[in-house]
Structure formats: structure tokens, C-alpha cells
Design an enzyme around this catalytic site. Sequence first.
Site, PDB file in Angstrom:
ATOM      1  N   GLU A  74     -30.818  28.668   8.478  1.00  0.00           N
ATOM      2  CA  GLU A  74     -31.265  27.286   8.708  1.00  0.00           C
ATOM      3  C   GLU A  74     -30.401  26.567   9.740  1.00  0.00           C
ATOM      4  O   GLU A  74     -30.417  25.335   9.806  1.00  0.00           O
ATOM      5  CB  GLU A  74     -31.216  26.486   7.390  1.00  0.00           C
ATOM      6  CG  GLU A  74     -32.130  26.994   6.312  1.00  0.00           C
ATOM      7  CD  GLU A  74     -33.595  26.664   6.571  1.00  0.00           C
ATOM      8  OE1 GLU A  74     -33.951  26.357   7.725  1.00  0.00           O
ATOM      9  OE2 GLU A  74     -34.364  26.719   5.616  1.00  0.00           O
ATOM     10  N   HIS A  95     -30.583  22.362  -2.898  1.00  0.00           N
ATOM     11  CA  HIS A  95     -31.821  22.207  -3.662  1.00  0.00           C
ATOM     12  C   HIS A  95     -31.495  21.501  -4.984  1.00  0.00           C
ATOM     13  O   HIS A  95     -31.751  22.052  -6.068  1.00  0.00           O
ATOM     14  CB  HIS A  95     -32.458  23.575  -3.932  1.00  0.00           C
ATOM     15  CG  HIS A  95     -32.685  24.411  -2.705  1.00  0.00           C
ATOM     16  ND1 HIS A  95     -32.839  25.781  -2.732  1.00  0.00           N
ATOM     17  CD2 HIS A  95     -32.782  24.059  -1.389  1.00  0.00           C
ATOM     18  CE1 HIS A  95     -33.024  26.234  -1.497  1.00  0.00           C
ATOM     19  NE2 HIS A  95     -32.969  25.215  -0.671  1.00  0.00           N
TER      20      HIS A  95
HETATM   21  P1  13P Z   1     -29.214  30.746   4.183  1.00  0.00           P
HETATM   22  O1  13P Z   1     -28.522  31.609   3.146  1.00  0.00           O
HETATM   23  O2  13P Z   1     -29.711  31.577   5.341  1.00  0.00           O
HETATM   24  O3  13P Z   1     -28.326  29.628   4.610  1.00  0.00           O
HETATM   25  O4  13P Z   1     -30.517  30.119   3.507  1.00  0.00           O
HETATM   26  C1  13P Z   1     -30.409  29.441   2.295  1.00  0.00           C
HETATM   27  C2  13P Z   1     -31.446  28.363   2.097  1.00  0.00           C
HETATM   28  O5  13P Z   1     -31.324  27.556   1.205  1.00  0.00           O
HETATM   29  C3  13P Z   1     -32.601  28.275   2.986  1.00  0.00           C
HETATM   30  O6  13P Z   1     -33.318  27.089   2.706  1.00  0.00           O
END
Ligand code: 13P
Length: 273
Positions: A74, A95
Site C-alpha cells: 500500500e 483496520h
Molecule cells: P501490506 O502487508 O502489504 O502492508 O498490506 C497490509 C494491508 O493491510 C493492506 O491493506
Amino acid sequence: MDEQTARREIVNIGRLLYERSYVVSSDGNVSVRLDDGRIVATPTMMCKGRMTEDSLAVTDAAGNPLGDRRPSSELAMHLLIYQERPDVRAVCHAHPPHGTAFAVAGLAIDQPILSEVILTLGCVPLAAYGTPSTDELTEAMRPLVKHHNALLMANHGAVAYGSDLWQAFDRLETLEHTARIAILARILGGSKNLPADAIEKLINVREAAGYLDDSARCQACGYLHETQLSCPTGDRPAASASSNGSGKISLTREELVELLAQAMTQGRPGNVW
Ligand code: 13P
């Protein structure tokens, strides 16, 4: 900030995100922009609670890796925020369950229910869904980044940013706490919005104190309808439903969702959650 300090702070923040259940498994990503423009970022697919300082990735300002660690998938989202906001030095994506519940329900955190949140964070709009790690996601976020310090990403999660990593984390924490309170208030029968004059006073206080400047007075986050900056999250139904004179009105999807939510809380004005 120097690279070693950034590495140490990212590891500490990663542990906090994990311990507070803002992320599970390898969710989330964190980055810091150094004084020389390089980015220190969490590596892709690693648990944020179990990182060490040497597991982090470093890239140039365009996101090209400068070592053998692969940065977060990201990273483009982080680069977009750094590009749109020269004042931002750190980004935290996670999240958190209550904030993400809003994002999953198609709702922004934009109701004026808590004075402290109006003072320090402003509203948190909902960016339309975009496939993670693609341009769809960054383009959905682009128009919102300038006016807000935290965003919800539909059916995905939340991101917050600030002048340092602790400010980015604090904003994420405020977002999650606000979402939690809003959900609890809804269980108790619905929250009551602050009146317009109280909101205006809070906005004046936050601008005088320097917590947020007038770029945060967009339609959704200013809570005041006289501010006319366009915001893809739209205005609230009463202010923006348009009529063509034939009695037909048009509403965006979000406005319709809000109207239905109001109906479920017995249509009392102000009780939209
Ligand atoms: P990454 O491990 O590539 O940072 O992705 C985690 C994530 O939460 C994607 O939304």
C-alpha cells in the site's frame, strides 16, 4: 527525523496497533518521511506486532526500494498522502474494528456528536471502494486527503496521518474511539448532534488554537453547510437532496443510507446513527 529514530518509532507504533487490535495478522502499514525525503515503511506481509528495526523497508521519495526489503503493498497510498500534504511526515493504516465497521456499513464518521473530536480531528469521510494496492484506491482518496487528517476506506479500513508518527497514531485512535462511542450511542437510542452555533464556536477555537486550519472546513467535515468545497462524500440529505421541480428528488447512495438510518432511529433529527 533521522532513520534510526524512525525505525524505532515504527516498531513501537506497530506493537501498539497490534496490541490494541487495530490490526491482526499482517494487516496495516506504517511509514515515516525522513528529512531527506526518503520513506521508512513497514515491509509487506509482516505482523506489525512482531517487527524489528531491521525488518523495515526504505525507499526513495518515489517509492523505489533502496534496500532488499519489499515495502508495503500500500505504499502508493502513503506516497499520495505525502504528495498532497507537504505537512505530513507519518502515515498509519489499520483496520480498527469500530471504524472499519463504519467503512463496511458505507458510513462516514461525520456527525457532530463530540466537541473534542470537532476540535482535534474534524470529520472522517468515506472514500469509495478501490482494490487495495491499485490506482483505484488512491484515486478514490485523492480529493479527500487535503481536507482531512483521517479517512475511512470503504470495505477496507482506515488511515490517519500527521506531522509525526504519534500524531498519526493519535488521530487513528480518536477515529476508532469516536466510532465506538457512536455505535454505543446508537444502541442507547441514537446520538444527538451539537447545534450549529456550538459547532461554529468549536471550529473557531480549533482554528485559533492551530489544531486544524480552514482547509478542514469542507462540506462534510465543517458540519456547516455554508462552506462550499466539494466533497465526494456529499452533504447531509436535508442540505443536498435536489429537486427538479417535478416533485422528484435525487439522492446519492450515501444520502439514502443516512435517510434510512434516520428512519430506523424513529426519525428524530440529529439521531442519524
Ligand atoms: P501490506 O502487508 O502489504 O502492508 O498490506 C497490509 C494491508 O493491510 C493492506 O491493506
